[in-house]
Structure formats: C-alpha cells, structure tokens
Design an enzyme around this catalytic site. Sequence first.
Site, PDB file in Angstrom:
ATOM      1  N   GLN A   1      45.827  15.539 105.526  1.00 32.70           N
ATOM      2  CA  GLN A   1      46.389  16.937 104.960  1.00 32.70           C
ATOM      3  C   GLN A   1      45.260  17.612 104.413  1.00 32.70           C
ATOM      4  O   GLN A   1      44.913  19.002 104.663  1.00 32.70           O
ATOM      5  CB  GLN A   1      47.854  16.886 104.448  1.00 32.70           C
ATOM      6  CG  GLN A   1      48.904  17.085 105.105  1.00 32.70           C
ATOM      7  CD  GLN A   1      48.940  18.311 106.049  1.00 32.70           C
ATOM      8  OE1 GLN A   1      48.649  19.235 105.832  1.00 32.70           O
ATOM      9  NE2 GLN A   1      49.432  18.190 107.181  1.00 32.70           N
TER      10      GLN A   1
ATOM     11  N   VAL B   1      25.038  13.022 114.631  1.00 34.31           N
ATOM     12  CA  VAL B   1      24.091  13.774 113.757  1.00 34.31           C
ATOM     13  C   VAL B   1      23.244  12.772 112.827  1.00 34.31           C
ATOM     14  O   VAL B   1      23.746  12.103 112.262  1.00 34.31           O
ATOM     15  CB  VAL B   1      24.873  14.722 112.882  1.00 34.31           C
ATOM     16  CG1 VAL B   1      24.209  15.476 111.962  1.00 34.31           C
ATOM     17  CG2 VAL B   1      25.722  15.776 113.772  1.00 34.31           C
TER      18      VAL B   1
ATOM     19  N   GLU C   1      50.956  -1.254 106.126  1.00 34.39           N
ATOM     20  CA  GLU C   1      51.372  -1.034 107.454  1.00 34.39           C
ATOM     21  C   GLU C   1      50.946  -2.313 108.420  1.00 34.39           C
ATOM     22  O   GLU C   1      51.817  -2.721 109.378  1.00 34.39           O
ATOM     23  CB  GLU C   1      51.048   0.110 108.094  1.00 34.39           C
ATOM     24  CG  GLU C   1      51.707   1.215 107.231  1.00 34.39           C
ATOM     25  CD  GLU C   1      51.154   2.676 107.574  1.00 34.39           C
ATOM     26  OE1 GLU C   1      52.041   3.703 107.535  1.00 34.39           O
ATOM     27  OE2 GLU C   1      50.053   2.882 107.930  1.00 34.39           O
TER      28      GLU C   1
ATOM     29  N   GLY D   1      37.355  14.801 113.762  1.00 29.68           N
ATOM     30  CA  GLY D   1      38.234  14.354 113.092  1.00 29.68           C
ATOM     31  C   GLY D   1      39.428  15.580 112.650  1.00 29.68           C
ATOM     32  O   GLY D   1      39.391  16.682 113.426  1.00 29.68           O
ATOM     33  N   PHE D   2      40.243  15.493 111.866  1.00 27.38           N
ATOM     34  CA  PHE D   2      41.250  16.213 111.475  1.00 27.38           C
ATOM     35  C   PHE D   2      40.461  17.643 110.926  1.00 27.38           C
ATOM     36  O   PHE D   2      41.009  18.720 111.430  1.00 27.38           O
ATOM     37  CB  PHE D   2      42.327  15.979 110.577  1.00 27.38           C
ATOM     38  CG  PHE D   2      43.153  14.824 111.221  1.00 27.38           C
ATOM     39  CD1 PHE D   2      44.321  15.396 111.802  1.00 27.38           C
ATOM     40  CD2 PHE D   2      43.168  13.500 110.699  1.00 27.38           C
ATOM     41  CE1 PHE D   2      45.276  14.543 112.369  1.00 27.38           C
ATOM     42  CE2 PHE D   2      44.021  12.675 111.272  1.00 27.38           C
ATOM     43  CZ  PHE D   2      45.160  13.283 112.135  1.00 27.38           C
ATOM     44  N   GLY D   3      39.441  17.537 110.018  1.00 32.20           N
ATOM     45  CA  GLY D   3      38.970  18.656 109.535  1.00 32.20           C
ATOM     46  C   GLY D   3      38.068  19.516 110.543  1.00 32.20           C
ATOM     47  O   GLY D   3      38.425  20.611 110.773  1.00 32.20           O
TER      48      GLY D   3
END
Length: 499
Positions: free
Chosen positions: A344, A99, A194, A33-35
Amino acid sequence: MWRGIVTANTFATTDSPAEGGVYRHRVLVIGSGFGGLFAAQALRSAWADVTLVAKTSHHLFQPLLYQVATGILSEGEIAPPTREVLRRQRNARVVLGEVTNIDLAERTVTSELIGRTTVHHYDSLIVAAGAGQSYFGNDQFAEHAPGMKSIDDALELRGRILGMFELAEASTDPADIERLLTFVVVGAGPTGVEMAGQIAELAHRTLRRDFRNIDPHKARIVLLDAAPAVLPAFGDKLGDYAVKRLEKLGVDVQLGAMVTDVDATGIEVKDAGGGKRRIESVCKVWAAGVQANPLGRQLADQSGAKLDRAGRVEVEPDLTLPGYPEVYVVGDMISLNRLPGVAQVAIQGGRHAARDIRARINGRQTGKKFKYHDKGSMATISRFSAVASIGRLKLTGFVAWLMWLAVHLVYIIGFKHRVTTLLHWAVSFVGRGRSERTVTHQQIFARTAISRLGEDFAPTLPPSPDGRPSWRGNVSALVPGPSEPADAKEPEPAASSAV
C-alpha cells in the site's frame, strides 16, 4: 542491426503523428512492482510519454509469492506480463533491462540487457526499484537459505521443499530422513509465518498419503526469529494468537534465536541466553530482513540524501529527492516517517508521484506532502485462519481469513488471474490438492550454478548471420528525439567497435 549503446531520447513525437510533433513530457519509471506500475497507470491521461524500465517482464504480486513456493498457485497467476497490463495505455511503453546508472545532472538513466546498453532521457523520473533480501551482512547464507523476493526464489524453494520428501523417501538412514524432513524458516514476520504454516499444511494434509517409506506428517517445521515476538508489527494480541495457531499446526516456534551460520545440512543458532546449538536441516527458507535496491546509493551519492541502515533514501515530504524536484522515490526505497515496506505504501506513493507530475505538466502547484492512508495489515496462518489489524480493529480466525481472501483477490491484476487463483484456492483450501507440484533439477540448482561461474559471467546472444557478435561494442544507434527527423540515419559503425 543495432549494436552497442542505444540513446533513447523519446518515442511519442514520431509514434503519435496526430499530435503534430508537439513536445510531450517524458516520464521514466524504474521498476514494474506496485509503485512503478500504479504510477504508470495513473499517468494514462497525462500529456506525457511514459517509459517503464524493469529487469523483469512481469509485475510481481509479492504477497502471494509463498503460495508459488508451496505449490498452491502458478507463477503466472501472480506475475502477469507488464506489457499485457499496459497494452491499452497508448502513452506508455515497456523496456526490458536492468538499470545500472542514474545521472541526475544529465537527466539520463542507463539500462542493460544481454550486452545491449540503452540510455533513456527523462523530464520526470520515478524510482520504484523495490528491495531485495537482506542477510544482515552474511550474504553467503543465500546459497543454502534462499530468500522470498522473486519468481526464481519461489520456484527454487518449491523444488527444495518438495524435493526433500522425495529424497527422504529414497533414504534408509533414519538420521538422514530426519535431517531432510526438518524445514527451518528464518523470520517471524508475515512472510515467515505464512511460509511455515503452508509447509506444515503441505506435509500434514496434502502429502500424507503420497509416500510409502516415510510419513510426511512427521516432518518438523521450525520458525526462528531473533525477536521476542511473532508478527511484532501486529501487536501482542494477534502475535500470541498466531503462535498458538502455528503450534497447533505442529510448527516449532523458537524466538530469541539468532542465526549465526548456515551450511548445506544445518543451521547454527545463538539463543538469547548466549547458548549455541545446531539444527540439522537441509531445507532452509530466509524470510528475515530487506535491503533497498542499490540504486538508492547512487541517488544518495549524487544528491547528498541520507540512507538508513536498510539502504533506503531519506526523501522530502512530497517523495522527491532533495535538490531534485523532478525525481520521485517510492515504495520500499524510501525512508520517511517510518513508513512500512508494504504494497500500500508503494501503490499510494506511485499515485502521489503521478498526480504531482500531472500538476507540473498542467502548470499547477506541485510539492504537496505525501499522506499515507493505512488500510491495515493481514497475514494468513493456515487455511481458514488469519490475523488482520485494521486501525483499532483486530480480527482473527475465519473472518480475518475471508477478509484476506477478498483483499488479495481485488489486488490481483486481471480478471482471468482472479478466476484461476480462486479455483486454485478452492482446490487447496477446501480439498487437499496442490496443482503446482512439478519441480526440476534446474529450478533448484540453476541459481547456484550461475553464481559459481563468477562475476565475469554474462549471458550473450548468438552471433548475427555475418558472424559478428550481436549487441556488442561501442556503436551508438539513435532513436529519433523531439528535435530530430524521423528518418535519421543510423551512424556508421566505427572500425574499432567490433568485439
């Protein structure tokens, strides 16, 4: 053929002969993912070998998942292959597998892929496994109200949403048609708002001339939440604006409504006053609540770290696990200073962990506190309408919508994905079309069918040419490590290892 448990010690000492066999720091990243992805990219120039292990082969741009579910974008545009993203990063490799175990004492991580177990050794570990949908202890709701956390979820929901119009077209029972054309979205956060807005636009704009026996414009969209406000994290002003815009679209916003039961044809609700009622609806979407990855429990049990109610790990100010300065936890898995579960936080956390690892490799001071820079929050309501909260600046309407478009285009990975996304947006927002309306029975029912096979079900590979099962048993195949010769032989299989 490799069969059974594979011990993956390292790979760069044999893959990089130019380094002369000099030992390099081993960094293991869990999650694409982002991280995880941004952490791996931030280690591009580090004297390290980076292994990214994830249960999917793609990086998911989750903020746009609802657009896949409502036919605006294809899954490929928001989920580029992780290998493609990292193909030019010579010190990084990608391993597909889920994992299942983290051993902090031995500094190993175990992953599984269709019966094959791999053990990875690390010097530094970044755990960025993300979060899943939370049903607040009512996991049985998932069968009839899918969440919005994966590509599979989005494709299933797309099939369910578009399928309701097809079923209604074929029905002659008014009560049945009403039940089929009632869509309930649970959760009035950004995802729920949304999703409700796009279902309304799908029914009122895109499909309004496509049917002969039903009027899609008469579809009922209900947005439920037990909280007293819409978009509570955005403040009252933006929340009130969102409610007015949703109601103008025809969305029935019901607040203070707690879901008590969900079944195939409806949803039970308890209002703030204590009254109970039922909403007849075949298509429900769950967009309320998140639960951190179960790996957080393993980390807590071994380190003594605390978990919050959502299963997030209470980390040190530098994002490390208490007592284990070589282990970093980032993104939706951390509990620190009430940081929100947004992209973020994961991006900045992954980059922070990478900087600290580079400092350790170079012999510099480590342990700097993580400082989150809030770049604001945004949510779309409909085409040409959005809300944005950036510090003290509160924006609504068309300006906020343009800002939302620009920010999301920036964070979509890959030039070709940005171009195709922009084209699809033009078709959907300027015109009335939606390019992704193909659905199949398999998309809708595969998850339920697999779950009904039971916990003992696991996919397997076809047998090898000699008739023996593939990737099964307890045989260990060794990948050369720092102290092993590159021509290390594969051990002979034990007679008792065959399944």
